[in-house]
Design a protein around this motif. Structure first.
Motif, mmCIF file in Angstrom:
data_model
loop_
_atom_site.group_PDB
_atom_site.id
_atom_site.type_symbol
_atom_site.label_atom_id
_atom_site.label_comp_id
_atom_site.label_asym_id
_atom_site.label_seq_id
_atom_site.Cartn_x
_atom_site.Cartn_y
_atom_site.Cartn_z
ATOM 1 N N VAL A 273 41.622 41.629 48.811
ATOM 2 C CA VAL A 273 40.789 41.174 47.698
ATOM 3 C C VAL A 273 39.358 40.946 48.176
ATOM 4 O O VAL A 273 38.394 41.376 47.530
ATOM 5 C CB VAL A 273 41.357 39.876 47.069
ATOM 6 C CG1 VAL A 273 40.352 39.251 46.106
ATOM 7 C CG2 VAL A 273 42.658 40.166 46.338
ATOM 8 N N LYS A 277 36.033 42.800 46.811
ATOM 9 C CA LYS A 277 34.958 42.022 46.191
ATOM 10 C C LYS A 277 33.631 42.269 46.900
ATOM 11 O O LYS A 277 32.580 42.390 46.257
ATOM 12 C CB LYS A 277 35.299 40.534 46.221
ATOM 13 C CG LYS A 277 36.510 40.147 45.389
ATOM 14 C CD LYS A 277 36.298 40.345 43.900
ATOM 15 C CE LYS A 277 37.484 39.812 43.112
ATOM 16 N NZ LYS A 277 37.327 40.017 41.643
ATOM 17 N N TRP A 336 38.953 34.171 44.663
ATOM 18 C CA TRP A 336 39.370 35.363 45.407
ATOM 19 C C TRP A 336 40.652 35.106 46.185
ATOM 20 O O TRP A 336 41.523 35.969 46.258
ATOM 21 C CB TRP A 336 38.254 35.818 46.347
ATOM 22 C CG TRP A 336 37.011 36.277 45.630
ATOM 23 C CD1 TRP A 336 36.793 36.311 44.275
ATOM 24 C CD2 TRP A 336 35.801 36.749 46.242
ATOM 25 N NE1 TRP A 336 35.532 36.774 43.995
ATOM 26 C CE2 TRP A 336 34.896 37.050 45.177
ATOM 27 C CE3 TRP A 336 35.386 36.926 47.554
ATOM 28 C CZ2 TRP A 336 33.604 37.534 45.424
ATOM 29 C CZ3 TRP A 336 34.103 37.412 47.792
ATOM 30 C CH2 TRP A 336 33.231 37.714 46.743
#
Length: 349
Positions: A273, A277, A336
């Motif tokens: 993740v 991101k 996140w």
């Protein structure tokens, strides 16, 4: 003529004899303890969960153990089977408290006045249990950084990210335990977070000065709660901020136990993740965060749930400081990590 009391004693004696006979009639794998081995490490090295297999191991090897159930390097020990662990903890097993299926809004004072109203927006994490540990706390502020005229303490910023993460997980129906709590702070939206020492354990006990005792206490709390939720999807995250030379800019990175496949999977999902991101929001900057085994960390080594140890950055580096001094960035870190946790749970089903 047998009395009821005598009959009960006979039945109990026969039951214990039968269990012992069944226990020792099996052929158990034999392993040799290495230098530095404890029962936890030995069990994990051979793919056994200490939460399930500690007691069966002790019963099998009680004549081979030293003081405090220590192991002797070079001695041969019997390993319990998977079924032995399940039977040993059956009496301590409690059903997981289900999250209501209807839309839910509840109040959690730990989050503070501005955030205490929590709405469960979906049930994606229903039936899961998470233990969140903000690093250091109490008499130990952890690493200290300087931000202009202000001092930044690791424990305050790690705690704020951790409590934000707890709220996000609850919004998706998870059961969450804040193993370290500060009932005065809540979620804070200031850049400079005031240092204090009033954090307590989940069960309300003061956090001791001794470093090793602090770690033992929080692991003991986690493992006690773990048994309560036996059979559920359970994970633990310990959140910290690193301290390096002022010029060292580092990315968020993750540690896990080398013999914990679920711990590795969770770390990799969160790492994925963060990578995505960064590619989206900072396309001209490569993400250098890593996933690394580090079984020597006490909370990683001895916590029963699969564990991920998170380092959010370098508290002494100017660029890293912006990652957690700015409140929106602390929320992004929590979001996140939550996204990675949800991806991990989805993949595990």
């Amino acid at each position: 003529m047998l009395t009821v009391r005598t009959l009960r004693k006979l039945i109990l004696t026969f039951t214990l004899f039968l269990n012992a006979s069944l226990l020792f009639s099996q052929d158990y794998p034999k392993v040799v303890a290495e230098d530095g081995d404890g029962i936890y490490l030995l069990l994990r090295r051979h793919g056994l969960n200490p939460a399930e297999h500690l007691q069966p191991f002790v019963e099998l090897n009680q004549d081979q153990l030293g003081q405090g159930n220590s192991l002797f390097a070079g001695k041969t020990y019997l390993l319990p089977t998977a079924s032995a662990g399940t039977a040993a903890v059956a009496e301590k097993t409690l059903a997981v408290v289900p999250v209501p299926s209807s839309p839910t809004i509840f109040t959690e004072p730990l989050f503070g006045k501005g955030y205490e109203r929590v709405e469960v927006i979906d049930r994606q994490l229903q039936g899961t249990v998470y233990y969140l540990v903000a690093g250091h706390s109490g008499p130990d502020p952890g690493a200290i950084g300087k931000y202009g005229p202000y001092q930044l303490s690791e424990d305050e910023y790690a705690y704020d990210v951790t409590v934000r993460l707890a709220r996000r997980l609850m919004e998706h129906g998870a059961i969450v335990y804040m193993i370290i709590k500060d009932e005065d702070d809540g979620i804070r939206d200031e850049n400079i977070l005031k240092m204090d020492t009033d954090e307590v354990s989940y069960f309300g006990k003061p956090i001791p000065y001794d470093h090793k005792q602090r770690l033992r206490n929080r692991v003991a709390d986690i493992n006690r709660l773990y048994l309560k939720h036996k059979g559920a999807h359970q994970r633990m995250l310990s959140i910290h901020i690193d301290s390096r030379s002022k010029g060292k800019n580092i990315d968020v990175f993750f540690y896990h136990h080398e013999n914990s496949a679920p711990g590795l999977a969770l770390a990799e999902r969160i790492h994925e993740v963060f990578t995505n991101k960064y590619n989206r929001y900072q396309p001209n900057r490569e993400y250098f965060g890593t996933v690394t085994p580090r079984s020597s960390l006490y909370v990683v080594k001895y916590s029963h749930p699969p564990t991920v140890f998170v380092e959010l950055g370098n508290i002494k580096n100017d660029k890293d400081q912006r990652r957690f001094v700015i409140p929106n960035n602390r929320q992004a870190l929590a979001n996140w990590i939550c996204d990675g946790i949800m991806a991990d749970y989805k993949a595990s089903k």
